[in-house]
Write a protein that holds these residues in place. Structure first.
Motif: not given
Length: 163
Positions: A1-14, A31-43
């Motif tokens: 499990m990943y945990n990141k404290s709350m500020q504004d969390v910016r996520i890109v979902i592909t 997007y700059d490095s402050s964004w989290i990139f999540l991919d929902c599979g089939d890359s």
């Protein structure tokens, strides 16, 4: 499990880029490095390729040669995200099944792909999001992805298209 404290969390979902690394890189470059990139599979890309691009992924039904997990549970402040491809928990695009899985892990947000159709719906208190496909959407809309910004209170969701 990943945990990141709350500020504004910016996520890109592909999802569902199907070996089209150029489209993933195109989105990544916006997007700059402050964004989290999540991919929902089939890359259909290797674990190494996704890691090099800074993208956290799950196993899709076409990711035969990768060792991605089938799902991930990610915590960001007050929010918990359940991420899966969807082929194992969503039959006939039934988001209630996805919401049930997310609830099992105490999540308030569920991410999936697989259908190649962008979708946003609250089911039984769970926000269910599908970014559609970076390659081709089955509803004939333009290829798409989502951005999700989590605030201390509330969130912003935006669909983006690739031409």
């Amino acid at each position: 499990m990943y945990n990141k404290s709350m500020q504004d969390v910016r996520i890109v979902i592909t999802s569902d880029s199907h070996r089209n690394k150029d489209r993933l890189l195109k989105v990544r470059s916006q997007y700059d490095s402050s964004w989290i990139f999540l991919d929902c599979g089939d890359s259909c890309l290797s674990d190494k390729e996704m890691k090099q691009m800074g993208i956290l992924s799950v196993q899709g039904n076409n990711d035969w040669y990768s060792a991605f997990p089938s799902y991930r549970v990610l915590e960001y402040g007050k929010h918990c995200i359940y991420m899966t491809h969807g082929h194992n928990v969503m039959f006939f695009n039934r988001y209630d099944m996805l919401a049930k899985e997310a609830k099992k892990y105490g999540c308030d947000i569920a991410l999936c792909g697989h259908s190649h159709i962008p979708h946003e719906e609250v089911v039984d208190g769970i926000l269910c999001l599908n970014p559609g496909s970076l390659l081709r959407n089955r509803d004939l809309s333009d290829p798409s992805y989502l951005t999700l910004i989590l605030h201390e209170e509330g969130m912003d969701i935006q669909k983006h298209t690739l031409k």
